[in-house]
Design a protein around this motif. Structure first.
Motif, PDB file in Angstrom:
ATOM      1  N   ALA A 253      20.172  16.141  29.909  1.00 44.40           N
ATOM      2  CA  ALA A 253      19.286  15.888  28.770  1.00 44.40           C
ATOM      3  C   ALA A 253      18.505  14.594  28.976  1.00 44.40           C
ATOM      4  CB  ALA A 253      20.090  15.835  27.478  1.00 44.40           C
ATOM      5  N   GLU A 254      19.202  13.545  29.405  1.00 47.45           N
ATOM      6  CA  GLU A 254      18.543  12.261  29.636  1.00 47.45           C
ATOM      7  C   GLU A 254      17.595  12.359  30.830  1.00 47.45           C
ATOM      8  OE1 GLU A 254      18.035   8.116  28.540  1.00 47.45           O
ATOM      9  OE2 GLU A 254      18.647   9.989  27.568  1.00 47.45           O
ATOM     10  N   ALA A 255      18.002  13.110  31.850  1.00 47.59           N
ATOM     11  CA  ALA A 255      17.124  13.301  33.013  1.00 47.59           C
ATOM     12  C   ALA A 255      15.832  13.995  32.601  1.00 47.59           C
ATOM     13  CB  ALA A 255      17.850  14.130  34.075  1.00 47.59           C
ATOM     14  N   GLU A 256      15.940  15.001  31.740  1.00 42.54           N
ATOM     15  CA  GLU A 256      14.750  15.714  31.289  1.00 42.54           C
ATOM     16  C   GLU A 256      13.820  14.779  30.499  1.00 42.54           C
ATOM     17  OE1 GLU A 256      13.517  19.448  28.394  1.00 42.54           O
ATOM     18  OE2 GLU A 256      15.521  19.425  29.316  1.00 42.54           O
ATOM     19  N   ARG A 257      14.428  13.931  29.667  1.00 39.85           N
ATOM     20  CA  ARG A 257      13.603  13.009  28.879  1.00 39.85           C
ATOM     21  C   ARG A 257      12.776  12.100  29.789  1.00 39.85           C
ATOM     22  NH1 ARG A 257      13.813   7.893  26.593  1.00 39.85           N
ATOM     23  NH2 ARG A 257      15.820   7.356  27.503  1.00 39.85           N
ATOM     24  N   TRP A 258      13.401  11.558  30.842  1.00 42.80           N
ATOM     25  CA  TRP A 258      12.679  10.671  31.738  1.00 42.80           C
ATOM     26  C   TRP A 258      11.647  11.430  32.577  1.00 42.80           C
ATOM     27  CZ3 TRP A 258      12.170   5.697  31.351  1.00 42.80           C
ATOM     28  CH2 TRP A 258      13.143   4.945  30.685  1.00 42.80           C
ATOM     29  N   ASN A 259      11.993  12.641  32.985  1.00 43.31           N
ATOM     30  CA  ASN A 259      11.020  13.428  33.747  1.00 43.31           C
ATOM     31  C   ASN A 259       9.803  13.777  32.900  1.00 43.31           C
ATOM     32  OD1 ASN A 259      11.677  14.526  36.679  1.00 43.31           O
ATOM     33  ND2 ASN A 259      13.639  14.267  35.640  1.00 43.31           N
ATOM     34  N   ARG A 260      10.027  14.117  31.648  1.00 44.37           N
ATOM     35  CA  ARG A 260       8.893  14.416  30.769  1.00 44.37           C
ATOM     36  C   ARG A 260       8.022  13.179  30.568  1.00 44.37           C
ATOM     37  NH1 ARG A 260       8.822  19.253  27.952  1.00 44.37           N
ATOM     38  NH2 ARG A 260      10.715  20.538  28.144  1.00 44.37           N
ATOM     39  N   GLN A 261       8.659  12.022  30.396  1.00 49.95           N
ATOM     40  CA  GLN A 261       7.874  10.786  30.258  1.00 49.95           C
ATOM     41  C   GLN A 261       7.070  10.516  31.528  1.00 49.95           C
ATOM     42  OE1 GLN A 261       9.653   7.187  28.756  1.00 49.95           O
ATOM     43  NE2 GLN A 261      11.170   8.309  27.525  1.00 49.95           N
ATOM     44  N   ALA A 262       7.721  10.737  32.679  1.00 54.42           N
ATOM     45  CA  ALA A 262       7.020  10.508  33.942  1.00 54.42           C
ATOM     46  C   ALA A 262       5.836  11.464  34.090  1.00 54.42           C
ATOM     47  CB  ALA A 262       7.990  10.686  35.117  1.00 54.42           C
ATOM     48  N   ALA A 263       6.032  12.726  33.691  1.00 50.20           N
ATOM     49  CA  ALA A 263       4.953  13.708  33.770  1.00 50.20           C
ATOM     50  C   ALA A 263       3.810  13.316  32.852  1.00 50.20           C
ATOM     51  CB  ALA A 263       5.481  15.098  33.411  1.00 50.20           C
ATOM     52  N   ASP A 264       4.156  12.875  31.642  1.00 48.08           N
ATOM     53  CA  ASP A 264       3.117  12.440  30.698  1.00 48.08           C
ATOM     54  C   ASP A 264       2.371  11.223  31.212  1.00 48.08           C
ATOM     55  OD1 ASP A 264       3.846  14.484  29.003  1.00 48.08           O
ATOM     56  OD2 ASP A 264       5.112  13.219  27.716  1.00 48.08           O
ATOM     57  N   ALA A 265       3.083  10.408  32.028  1.00 48.46           N
ATOM     58  CA  ALA A 265       2.452   9.202  32.566  1.00 48.46           C
ATOM     59  C   ALA A 265       1.690   9.480  33.860  1.00 48.46           C
ATOM     60  CB  ALA A 265       3.519   8.128  32.804  1.00 48.46           C
ATOM     61  N   GLY A 266       1.671  10.736  34.294  1.00 49.91           N
ATOM     62  CA  GLY A 266       0.848  11.091  35.442  1.00 49.91           C
ATOM     63  C   GLY A 266       1.580  11.444  36.715  1.00 49.91           C
ATOM     64  N   SER A 267       2.928  11.496  36.700  1.00 50.48           N
ATOM     65  CA  SER A 267       3.653  11.852  37.910  1.00 50.48           C
ATOM     66  C   SER A 267       3.640  13.370  38.093  1.00 50.48           C
ATOM     67  CB  SER A 267       5.109  11.356  37.835  1.00 50.48           C
ATOM     68  OG  SER A 267       5.849  11.871  38.918  1.00 50.48           O
ATOM     69  N   VAL A 268       2.971  13.811  39.138  1.00 48.03           N
ATOM     70  CA  VAL A 268       2.902  15.253  39.401  1.00 48.03           C
ATOM     71  C   VAL A 268       4.270  15.784  39.807  1.00 48.03           C
ATOM     72  CG1 VAL A 268       1.867  17.001  40.894  1.00 48.03           C
ATOM     73  CG2 VAL A 268       0.470  15.130  40.004  1.00 48.03           C
ATOM     74  N   ARG A 269       5.008  15.004  40.615  1.00 42.69           N
ATOM     75  CA  ARG A 269       6.331  15.450  41.049  1.00 42.69           C
ATOM     76  C   ARG A 269       7.282  15.627  39.867  1.00 42.69           C
ATOM     77  NH1 ARG A 269       4.788  12.116  45.239  1.00 42.69           N
ATOM     78  NH2 ARG A 269       5.701  10.278  44.257  1.00 42.69           N
ATOM     79  N   ALA A 270       7.094  14.831  38.821  1.00 41.30           N
ATOM     80  CA  ALA A 270       7.960  14.949  37.650  1.00 41.30           C
ATOM     81  C   ALA A 270       7.770  16.285  36.950  1.00 41.30           C
ATOM     82  CB  ALA A 270       7.695  13.805  36.682  1.00 41.30           C
ATOM     83  N   MET A 271       6.603  16.887  37.090  1.00 38.89           N
ATOM     84  CA  MET A 271       6.394  18.215  36.505  1.00 38.89           C
ATOM     85  C   MET A 271       7.346  19.229  37.141  1.00 38.89           C
ATOM     86  SD  MET A 271       2.221  18.163  36.311  1.00 38.89           S
ATOM     87  CE  MET A 271       1.388  16.852  35.397  1.00 38.89           C
ATOM     88  N   GLY A 272       7.470  19.136  38.456  1.00 35.53           N
ATOM     89  CA  GLY A 272       8.443  19.988  39.129  1.00 35.53           C
ATOM     90  C   GLY A 272       9.862  19.649  38.710  1.00 35.53           C
ATOM     91  N   GLY A 273      10.122  18.354  38.446  1.00 34.22           N
ATOM     92  CA  GLY A 273      11.443  17.947  37.989  1.00 34.22           C
ATOM     93  C   GLY A 273      11.789  18.555  36.647  1.00 34.22           C
ATOM     94  N   VAL A 274      10.836  18.573  35.724  1.00 37.25           N
ATOM     95  CA  VAL A 274      11.068  19.216  34.424  1.00 37.25           C
ATOM     96  C   VAL A 274      11.327  20.707  34.618  1.00 37.25           C
ATOM     97  CG1 VAL A 274      10.088  19.759  32.158  1.00 37.25           C
ATOM     98  CG2 VAL A 274       9.680  17.508  33.182  1.00 37.25           C
ATOM     99  N   GLY A 275      10.525  21.344  35.473  1.00 38.46           N
ATOM    100  CA  GLY A 275      10.718  22.762  35.745  1.00 38.46           C
ATOM    101  C   GLY A 275      12.104  23.049  36.290  1.00 38.46           C
ATOM    102  N   SER A 276      12.582  22.190  37.202  1.00 34.57           N
ATOM    103  CA  SER A 276      13.907  22.370  37.785  1.00 34.57           C
ATOM    104  C   SER A 276      14.997  22.277  36.723  1.00 34.57           C
ATOM    105  CB  SER A 276      14.131  21.305  38.861  1.00 34.57           C
ATOM    106  OG  SER A 276      15.463  21.307  39.309  1.00 34.57           O
ATOM    107  N   LEU A 277      14.892  21.311  35.844  1.00 36.62           N
ATOM    108  CA  LEU A 277      15.891  21.145  34.781  1.00 36.62           C
ATOM    109  C   LEU A 277      15.891  22.334  33.837  1.00 36.62           C
ATOM    110  CD1 LEU A 277      15.249  17.366  34.253  1.00 36.62           C
ATOM    111  CD2 LEU A 277      17.520  18.342  34.682  1.00 36.62           C
ATOM    112  N   LEU A 278      14.705  22.818  33.488  1.00 41.07           N
ATOM    113  CA  LEU A 278      14.625  23.979  32.598  1.00 41.07           C
ATOM    114  C   LEU A 278      15.192  25.221  33.278  1.00 41.07           C
ATOM    115  CD1 LEU A 278      11.075  23.417  31.041  1.00 41.07           C
ATOM    116  CD2 LEU A 278      13.293  23.035  29.952  1.00 41.07           C
ATOM    117  N   GLU A 279      14.905  25.378  34.575  1.00 45.73           N
ATOM    118  CA  GLU A 279      15.441  26.539  35.291  1.00 45.73           C
ATOM    119  C   GLU A 279      16.963  26.479  35.347  1.00 45.73           C
ATOM    120  OE1 GLU A 279      14.994  28.911  39.553  1.00 45.73           O
ATOM    121  OE2 GLU A 279      13.805  27.100  39.182  1.00 45.73           O
ATOM    122  N   ASP A 280      17.514  25.290  35.576  1.00 43.06           N
ATOM    123  CA  ASP A 280      18.969  25.151  35.655  1.00 43.06           C
ATOM    124  C   ASP A 280      19.654  25.547  34.354  1.00 43.06           C
ATOM    125  OD1 ASP A 280      19.015  24.370  38.270  1.00 43.06           O
ATOM    126  OD2 ASP A 280      19.096  22.225  37.848  1.00 43.06           O
TER     127      ASP A 280
END
Length: 495
Positions: free
Chosen positions: A91-118
């Motif tokens: 849950a905490e990992a997803e929160r940080w990945n979403r923040q990173a994605a909102d801040a412009g990290s393209v790789r974090a978008m894949g990170g959010v996808g990975s967490l949701l898939e898991d």
């Protein structure tokens, strides 16, 4: 899934600065990063975190990733989220990945996808993978491609994987995507395309000097093992063996296993044993199981047992089954029953039947019948016979009839005899004759003898004599006595 994302993170970090000596910074470079990080440089925090992570100093690495994240640095949020994900704080990992994605990290978008898939949110995962893929993230392309393959959309999946394979700058993900495309090519029978992809990926990885050594060796071993398997199927054994050996030499568990199996196929049991033992001693369970099986085939039961036990205690159901069988054969019935039970609960067919047999043997008839039923339900015709016999012993002739008929319908000769005999005893003579005839037609001597008696009793003595003589010729015990009964019925006593 987590391993894939971790590889992507490591590959991405490796591009931030010049790596020395195969990915390791010298002490002077480390000191420069530390000084810059302590001065508040978020890029240096990431560099230092990467170095510490590679040295498995996860605690300090996380501190620097956290500081970079707290400073509002998108990549710091991404790497910190990765640390949280790897230790299970999803849950905490997803929160940080979403923040990173909102801040412009393209790789974090894949990170959010990975967490949701898991966590099973496949629609949400696909949405985030699409976001990352549309912005050029190879990890998102590959993971999205695998998700599309899982849902059966193979054409679209291959397109995504091709996009990932064509990306530059993320070699590990590129190589993974090329391996995935090769696997799909093999599935559709295009071995030439699979070989091309695997050779190109291996050549690309060989030239890469900015990839962490551990990850590079693991991927290279995967590529070489898959290529070797392809060559083995084509009969090109010499090159297949060479590639298996190269892959196994890196210590890669699947490659060690495949080399051992290949050497068994090549009738080199001594060296096969050596490689299986190497894998087993490194803690690889499939190698332990293969070593135990090889020793068992050679009659070295005492040597095989500890390897079966190692795999069984680690939860490998087939090892539980083999260990139970070994223990049963030497008379250790109590422990054999224990292992059969665990394997049976994992739905290993032989253990279902053997557990029931041991339970019946020690008088636990109700539980034995329950396990016979479980085994019979898998289509085991011997279990059907045993279930029928035990039900009959307990007075339930209807259940006995049901199981005998199922065995007979499955083509079991004993089932044909037993269902026919039971129905004759119950006065169902037409059904009995039908099953005796079917059993006789497939050569069951008992059915021939009983058919002869049944026909004689119904007045067709000549046909009865004929079937009894066939039973005698088939060597059926007591068939001569049955023939005598029929002849005396036809010609009088002493015939």
């Amino acid at each position: 899934m987590l391993h894939d994302l971790a590889k992507g993170r490591l590959q991405a970090v490796a591009t931030y600065g010049e790596r020395m000596n195969g990915g390791q910074m010298d002490e002077q470079m480390e000191q420069q990063y530390r000084e810059a990080a302590e001065g508040g440089d978020p890029n240096a925090m990431i560099e230092l975190g990467w170095l510490l992570h590679q040295r498995e100093d996860h605690s300090e690495a996380e501190q620097w990733y956290r500081l970079a994240a707290a400073a509002g640095y998108a990549e710091g949020m991404f790497y910190f989220g990765g640390m949280l994900q790897q230790r299970g704080e999803f849950a905490e990992a997803e929160r940080w990945n979403r923040q990173a994605a909102d801040a412009g990290s393209v790789r974090a978008m894949g990170g959010v996808g990975s967490l949701l898939e898991d966590r099973g949110d496949l629609a949400g995962a696909e949405e985030w993978y699409r976001k990352g893929a549309d912005r050029g993230d190879a990890f998102s392309m590959r993971r999205g491609g695998l998700l599309l393959e899982q849902s059966g959309r193979l054409d679209e999946a291959q397109e995504w994987l091709r996009r990932a394979a064509d990306c530059t700058g993320q070699i590990l993900v590129q190589g993974d995507a090329m391996r995935d495309l090769a696997r799909l090519a093999i599935q559709r029978g295009d071995s030439a395309e699979a070989e091309r992809l695997l050779r190109e990926a291996a050549a690309m990885l060989t030239k890469a000097d900015d990839v962490p050594e551990k990850q590079r060796h693991a991927l290279m071993a995967d590529l070489l093992s898959l290529l070797a398997s392809l060559l083995r199927e084509r009969g090109e054994s010499a090159e297949a063996e060479e590639l298996f050996r190269r892959a196994a030499a890196t210590g890669h568990a699947p490659a060690i296993l495949e080399l051992g199996l290949f050497l068994e196929e090549q009738e080199q049991p001594a060296e096969a044993e050596e490689w299986h033992r190497r894998g087993a001693e490194a803690g690889h369970l499939r190698s332990a199981l293969m070593l135990a099986l090889l020793l068992l085939e050679q009659g070295r039961l005492a040597e095989a047992e500890p390897w079966f036990r190692q795999a069984a205690e680690a939860g490998v159901p087939s090892a539980m089954d083999f260990l139970g069988n070994l223990l049963e054969e030497r008379g250790d019935f109590a422990e054999a029953e224990q292992w059969y039970r665990e394997a049976a609960e994992a739905r290993i067919d032989r253990s279902l039947l053997r557990l029931a047999y041991l339970l019946e043997k020690r008088g636990a008839l109700a539980e034995a019948l329950s396990w016979y039923r479980e085994s019979a339900a898998t289509g085991n015709d011997l279990a059907m016979i045993k279930a029928g016999a035990l039900a009959g012993r307990q007075g339930d002739l209807d259940e006995a009839d049901t199981w005998y008929e199922q065995a007979a319908q499955a083509g079991n000769e004993s089932g044909m005899y037993l269902v026919a005999n039971l129905r004759m005893q119950r006065g169902e003579l037409e059904d009995a004759e039908m099953w005796f005839r079917r059993g006789s037609a497939v050569g069951n001597g008992g059915c021939m003898a009983m058919l002869g008696l049944l026909l004689a009793q119904r007045g067709d003595v000549a046909a009865g004599e004929q079937w009894c003589r066939r039973a005698v010729d088939a060597g059926v015990a007591n068939a001569m006595t049955d023939l005598k009964v029929v002849l005396e019925a036809q010609h009088g006593p002493g015939a």
